[in-house]
Design an enzyme around this catalytic site. Structure first.
Site, PDB file in Angstrom:
ATOM      1  N   SER A 257       0.822  -1.216   0.000  1.00  0.00           N
ATOM      2  CA  SER A 257       0.000   0.000   0.000  1.00  0.00           C
ATOM      3  C   SER A 257       0.855   1.265   0.000  1.00  0.00           C
ATOM      4  CB  SER A 257      -0.984  -0.002   1.170  1.00  0.00           C
ATOM      5  OG  SER A 257      -0.329  -0.322   2.356  1.00  0.00           O
TER       6      SER A 257
ATOM      7  N   ASP B 120       6.564   3.232   6.593  1.00  0.00           N
ATOM      8  CA  ASP B 120       6.480   2.609   5.267  1.00  0.00           C
ATOM      9  C   ASP B 120       6.702   3.623   4.151  1.00  0.00           C
ATOM     10  OD1 ASP B 120       5.780   0.557   6.896  1.00  0.00           O
ATOM     11  OD2 ASP B 120       3.648   0.594   6.398  1.00  0.00           O
TER      12      ASP B 120
ATOM     13  N   TYR C 289      -4.938  -3.047  14.693  1.00  0.00           N
ATOM     14  CA  TYR C 289      -3.881  -2.038  14.607  1.00  0.00           C
ATOM     15  C   TYR C 289      -4.356  -0.741  15.259  1.00  0.00           C
ATOM     16  CZ  TYR C 289      -0.232   0.896  12.535  1.00  0.00           C
ATOM     17  OH  TYR C 289       0.819   1.753  12.347  1.00  0.00           O
TER      18      TYR C 289
END
Ligand code: GLA
Length: 390
Positions: A128, A172, A221
């Site tokens: 993603s 990320d 999460y």
């Protein structure tokens, strides 16, 4: 065909002309420092040689047309009115980054684009973030705009928060932009300062996908993230001073009030604080080539994620055991958010083949009849995202 070739071939098939650029964005694997980024802590990811590619061509209008080659799916939206796809799909990444870039005052132009990827989806390798960063750089290229790194990473993170609905940290997006061959990135998520850490020769990294989809990842999460916020509040009261994040507390201080804190908040906090020190110890071990020490830190990280942070599962635990039973493996742990997905193993380079063949049967043996199919492959530390003109 590689993702790069598929993106170009599909572009030609769908749009009837050649793309002008291909943006190549890497997946990532985090060596150590899990669930620390949104607690203003340390992380140590590498970008990997698995890529998401965006082949694109400018358009004279304000329309974005995008096809996901591997999913056989398309999307089209006007830059003048970007809305979330409520069904929650890959569409929210291109839409989300286009939206966030414009929110920040950059005027975008329409494009035709095809996305193809070699990053397995759902394994915790951040396909993603690769899509966000890859699509953002593509849009910025045609808008003739440049946005420097920490800012662009933050914009992509915001797209994920608002359009994909995951309150992810910054790791990320930063590594997808800043990765470098043969290096890991030591990132301080408090001020986003960062440093490349050279990796010693003679080691390799293996990804071992458990075959268990990360179904709980998004909801659990967000729960973990909220628990860390709660822990900060409780600790502020117990320690009698205002705290901004878990980074403002030392392990010693946590130890002093540990028994007064409710469970599981105190274990969540303990994971984050011990993990931060493991990141610093691990990067030091890498610089010194102290491979055994580094391996033990990976195992300690896994145990802390399993027992204190509770984001492991039976299959991830079995995979770590299976990997550790093969000769030449220094250490292993779950990587990414957890709840399924993949483990990372640090192995002797000359043991890679053995690890790839011997681990799957041992994993199966540990899990019995209904064991999911595992997938193992080696990855190499690679460069961050780039726009390549054709
Ligand atoms: C996901 C998030 C990251 C990070 C990890 C856990 O990958 O996107 O920001 O929080 O989980 O370390």
């Amino acid at each position: 065909m590689t993702a790069y070739q598929r993106a170009i071939a599909q572009f030609e098939a769908i749009f009837g002309s050649s793309p002008q650029i291909v943006t190549v964005a890497p997946g990532r694997v985090n060596l150590i420092g899990e669930h620390t980024d949104y607690n203003e802590g340390f992380v140590l990811p590498i970008a990997i040689d698995r890529h998401l590619c965006v082949a694109a061509r400018g358009r004279p209008d304000q329309t974005v047309r995008v096809a996901a080659a591997d999913l056989n799916d398309t999307d089209e939206f006007p830059l003048t009115e970007i809305v979330r796809d409520e069904r929650g799909s890959w569409r929210n990444y291109p839409r989300g980054v286009a939206w966030v870039i414009q929110q920040n005052g950059v005027a975008l132009k329409g494009i035709d684009a095809v996305i193809a990827s070699d990053i397995p989806i759902g394994a915790g390798l951040s396909s993603s973030a690769a899509m966000e960063v890859g699509f953002a750089l593509t849009l910025l290229h045609f808008a003739k705009a440049e946005v420097p790194c920490p800012t662009l990473a933050q914009w992509c993170q915001r797209a994920e928060h608002e359009f994909a609905g995951v309150q992810c940290g910054i790791m990320d997006q930063m590594i997808a932009l800043l990765g470098k061959e043969q290096h890991a990135l030591l990132l301080d998520c408090r001020d986003l300062s960062h440093e490349l850490v050279p990796l010693p020769k003679g080691i390799a990294f293996v990804i071992a996908d458990t075959g268990v989809p990360r179904t709980l990842a998004a909801s659990e999460y967000n729960i973990r993230r909220a628990q860390c916020g709660e822990a900060v509040k409780v600790l502020s009261e117990l320690l009698g001073r205002p705290l901004r994040s878990l980074r403002d507390v030392t392990l010693d201080e946590l130890g002093q009030v540990f028994n007064e804190m409710p469970d599981p908040l105190r274990r969540r906090a303990r994971h984050v604080l011990t993990e931060n020190s493991r990141v610093l110890a691990f990067q030091q071990a890498m610089r010194e080539g102290a491979l055994r020490r580094a391996g033990s830190l990976l195992l300690a990280s896994h145990a802390s994620l399993r027992d204190d942070y509770e984001v492991s599962c039976r299959e991830l635990d079995a995979m770590v055991s299976a990997l550790m039973s093969v000769e030449g493996v220094f250490g292993a742990r779950l990587t990414g958010a957890g709840f399924g997905g993949a483990c990372l193993a640090m192995v002797r380079e000359d043991a890679v083949e053995r690890v790839l063949t011997e681990t799957p049967p041992r994993y199966k043996q540990l899990l019995g009849e209904n064991s999911p199919e595992s997938t193992l492959f080696a990855v190499h530390p690679s460069d961050g995202a780039q726009v390549r003109p054709l």
